[in-house]
Design a protein around this motif. Structure first.
Motif, PDB file in Angstrom:
ATOM      1  N   MET A  84       0.858  -1.194   0.000  1.00 36.76           N
ATOM      2  CA  MET A  84       0.000   0.000   0.000  1.00 36.76           C
ATOM      3  C   MET A  84       0.891   1.240   0.000  1.00 36.76           C
ATOM      4  N   ARG A  85       0.599   2.181  -0.898  1.00 37.61           N
ATOM      5  CA  ARG A  85       1.429   3.379  -1.026  1.00 37.61           C
ATOM      6  C   ARG A  85       0.676   4.595  -0.468  1.00 37.61           C
ATOM      7  N   ILE A  86       1.367   5.331   0.413  1.00 35.03           N
ATOM      8  CA  ILE A  86       0.768   6.469   1.103  1.00 35.03           C
ATOM      9  C   ILE A  86       1.486   7.751   0.705  1.00 35.03           C
ATOM     10  N   LEU A  87       0.727   8.780   0.359  1.00 35.19           N
ATOM     11  CA  LEU A  87       1.288  10.113   0.187  1.00 35.19           C
ATOM     12  C   LEU A  87       1.093  10.869   1.492  1.00 35.19           C
ATOM     13  N   VAL A  88       2.184  11.356   2.073  1.00 37.95           N
ATOM     14  CA  VAL A  88       2.119  12.193   3.272  1.00 37.95           C
ATOM     15  C   VAL A  88       2.608  13.574   2.890  1.00 37.95           C
ATOM     16  N   THR A  89       1.766  14.586   3.044  1.00 41.34           N
ATOM     17  CA  THR A  89       2.197  15.967   2.820  1.00 41.34           C
ATOM     18  C   THR A  89       2.627  16.562   4.159  1.00 41.34           C
ATOM     19  N   GLY A  90       3.515  17.554   4.096  1.00 43.04           N
ATOM     20  CA  GLY A  90       4.066  18.076   5.344  1.00 43.04           C
ATOM     21  C   GLY A  90       4.872  17.016   6.068  1.00 43.04           C
ATOM     22  N   ALA A  91       5.488  16.125   5.286  1.00 46.52           N
ATOM     23  CA  ALA A  91       6.087  14.912   5.836  1.00 46.52           C
ATOM     24  C   ALA A  91       7.343  15.154   6.658  1.00 46.52           C
ATOM     25  N   CYS A  92       8.011  16.298   6.433  1.00 48.93           N
ATOM     26  CA  CYS A  92       9.251  16.575   7.158  1.00 48.93           C
ATOM     27  C   CYS A  92       9.017  17.432   8.398  1.00 48.93           C
ATOM     28  N   GLY A  93       7.749  17.653   8.750  1.00 48.55           N
ATOM     29  CA  GLY A  93       7.424  18.475   9.901  1.00 48.55           C
ATOM     30  C   GLY A  93       7.512  17.723  11.213  1.00 48.55           C
ATOM     31  N   TYR A  94       7.042  18.377  12.250  1.00 45.99           N
ATOM     32  CA  TYR A  94       7.099  17.849  13.619  1.00 45.99           C
ATOM     33  C   TYR A  94       6.434  16.484  13.728  1.00 45.99           C
ATOM     34  N   LYS A  95       5.203  16.359  13.240  1.00 47.09           N
ATOM     35  CA  LYS A  95       4.489  15.080  13.300  1.00 47.09           C
ATOM     36  C   LYS A  95       4.960  14.110  12.219  1.00 47.09           C
ATOM     37  N   GLY A  96       5.175  14.630  11.015  1.00 47.51           N
ATOM     38  CA  GLY A  96       5.568  13.768   9.923  1.00 47.51           C
ATOM     39  C   GLY A  96       6.863  13.020  10.186  1.00 47.51           C
ATOM     40  N   SER A  97       7.806  13.685  10.861  1.00 46.81           N
ATOM     41  CA  SER A  97       9.106  13.069  11.118  1.00 46.81           C
ATOM     42  C   SER A  97       9.012  11.910  12.104  1.00 46.81           C
ATOM     43  N   VAL A  98       7.945  11.859  12.870  1.00 49.78           N
ATOM     44  CA  VAL A  98       7.687  10.710  13.750  1.00 49.78           C
ATOM     45  C   VAL A  98       6.809   9.687  13.036  1.00 49.78           C
ATOM     46  N   LEU A  99       5.856  10.174  12.246  1.00 50.22           N
ATOM     47  CA  LEU A  99       4.913   9.287  11.567  1.00 50.22           C
ATOM     48  C   LEU A  99       5.575   8.435  10.484  1.00 50.22           C
ATOM     49  N   ILE A 100       6.435   9.048   9.663  1.00 52.73           N
ATOM     50  CA  ILE A 100       7.004   8.338   8.504  1.00 52.73           C
ATOM     51  C   ILE A 100       7.749   7.067   8.915  1.00 52.73           C
ATOM     52  N   PRO A 101       8.638   7.108   9.911  1.00 54.72           N
ATOM     53  CA  PRO A 101       9.303   5.861  10.317  1.00 54.72           C
ATOM     54  C   PRO A 101       8.326   4.781  10.784  1.00 54.72           C
ATOM     55  N   LYS A 102       7.219   5.171  11.374  1.00 56.03           N
ATOM     56  CA  LYS A 102       6.211   4.194  11.809  1.00 56.03           C
ATOM     57  C   LYS A 102       5.517   3.567  10.601  1.00 56.03           C
ATOM     58  N   LEU A 103       5.208   4.379   9.592  1.00 50.38           N
ATOM     59  CA  LEU A 103       4.598   3.846   8.378  1.00 50.38           C
ATOM     60  C   LEU A 103       5.534   2.838   7.704  1.00 50.38           C
ATOM     61  N   LEU A 104       6.809   3.191   7.625  1.00 52.19           N
ATOM     62  CA  LEU A 104       7.791   2.303   7.009  1.00 52.19           C
ATOM     63  C   LEU A 104       7.940   1.017   7.820  1.00 52.19           C
ATOM     64  N   ARG A 105       7.956   1.146   9.133  1.00 56.94           N
ATOM     65  CA  ARG A 105       8.039  -0.022  10.019  1.00 56.94           C
ATOM     66  C   ARG A 105       6.882  -0.980   9.782  1.00 56.94           C
ATOM     67  N   ASP A 106       5.707  -0.414   9.503  1.00 58.69           N
ATOM     68  CA  ASP A 106       4.508  -1.235   9.328  1.00 58.69           C
ATOM     69  C   ASP A 106       4.346  -1.743   7.897  1.00 58.69           C
ATOM     70  N   GLY A 107       5.325  -1.490   7.047  1.00 53.71           N
ATOM     71  CA  GLY A 107       5.319  -2.084   5.715  1.00 53.71           C
ATOM     72  C   GLY A 107       4.731  -1.240   4.608  1.00 53.71           C
ATOM     73  N   TYR A 108       4.376  -0.003   4.900  1.00 50.78           N
ATOM     74  CA  TYR A 108       3.846   0.874   3.857  1.00 50.78           C
ATOM     75  C   TYR A 108       4.992   1.433   3.003  1.00 50.78           C
ATOM     76  N   SER A 109       4.700   1.727   1.759  1.00 48.24           N
ATOM     77  CA  SER A 109       5.578   2.543   0.925  1.00 48.24           C
ATOM     78  C   SER A 109       5.087   3.982   1.036  1.00 48.24           C
TER      79      SER A 109
END
Length: 312
Positions: free
Chosen positions: A1-26
């Motif tokens: 499953m491929r997810i687009l995250v906007t604002g991905a380098c921000g305060y929340k995004g920088s914590v969220l992205i590693p979790k998405l990757l950990r859970d197997g998302y692209s």
């Protein structure tokens, strides 16, 4: 499953992205990178340095869901350049939602704000109360919510109204209540509280990012959800910090009228359970500071950084 995250380098995004990757998302991580890029390299991560206002150039091919975090964050920054705020936080949201619906994307998660309610006297501010935003920032959030809900018959729309977020992130913020006051205590041995009686709901950054993961995995829970689990005053936060760090508290007058307590029963009824607290945030920030992993930098203060580097 491929997810687009906007604002991905921000305060929340920088914590969220590693979790998405950990859970197997692209993940396609889109951000203008005003504050830098602190995301890890990963084979399933595509970091896109791009202005969200240029929505026509965003590649949605192969995207299954969008988590839309991008905005000019917080009231003072939103008021710096209202035109920029409306373009980034409202117009780009409207255009992205329209493109998503037209191109068949079935899932859209939007980061709104608990501040859309404005100043409320009610002890329990639920999702059914009127929205009376008082700043450019939360006006754009309200408008964006209304636009997204108009697409609810074409895709799953989940809107989160978070409380003030606290805790550690690779792209840190030291201009939000708990983080700011904790850093004041660590640096100066003194906390300055303006007013102090204003109530603020709070949510740990691990809980808000876990919530986006929860909603992504549970598209049956649609609509609007408050997300805040500790409604406490600014002075309460300062006292809690004082119990952990040797510091003095100085209370001064304030002309800030914002005071609100949000009720998150609707969210809790979905089965989502928060795991962390304001105290966890205080402890984690303190440990990171003492270990040298967290330092006091201008880039961690949105208003100061935007004035110096973005709008100069």
């Amino acid at each position: 499953m491929r997810i687009l995250v906007t604002g991905a380098c921000g305060y929340k995004g920088s914590v969220l992205i590693p979790k998405l990757l950990r859970d197997g998302y692209s993940v396609d991580a889109l951000d203008i990178q005003w504050f830098g890029n602190f995301l890890p390299e990963h084979e399933n991560l595509n970091v896109i340095h791009h202005d969200v206002r240029d929505t026509a150039a965003i590649n949605l091919a192969g995207i299954d869901a969008i988590i839309h975090l991008a905005s000019v964050a917080n009231d003072p920054c939103g008021d710096l350049d209202p035109k920029l705020t409306w373009e980034v936080s409202a117009l780009a949201t409207m255009q992205l939602a329209d493109r998503a619906a037209r191109e068949g994307i079935k899932h859209f998660i939007y980061a709104s704000s608990g501040s859309v309610y404005g100043v409320k006297d009610e002890d329990q501010v639920t999702e059914d109360l009127t929205l009376e935003p008082i700043s450019e920032y939360n006006k754009t959030k309200m408008v964006s919510e209304r636009v997204l809900l108009s697409y609810a018959d074409q895709m799953t729309v989940q809107i989160v109204r978070p409380a003030t977020v606290c805790g550690l992130s690779p792209r840190m913020r030291l201009d939000v209540a708990v983080n700011m006051l904790t850093m004041q205590a660590l640096l100066n041995g003194e906390i300055t509280v303006f007013g102090g009686k204003q109530a603020r709901p709070n949510i740990h950054i691990d809980d808000i990012t876990d919530l986006y993961l929860f909603l992504l995995a549970n598209p049956q829970h649609t609509g609007v959800y408050n997300a805040g689990f500790e409604n406490i005053t600014i002075l309460d936060i300062a006292e809690q910090i004082k119990n952990s760090i040797e510091t003095n508290i100085v209370v001064t007058p304030s002309n800030d009228p914002r005071s609100y307590r949000i009720n998150s029963d609707r969210l809790l009824a979905t089965g989502f359970t928060p795991k962390k607290t304001v105290q966890d945030a205080i402890d984690e920030i303190t440990a990171a500071f003492h270990s040298g992993k967290l330092t006091n930098e201008d880039r961690w203060y949105n208003l100061k950084w935007m004035q110096q580097e973005v709008l100069k």
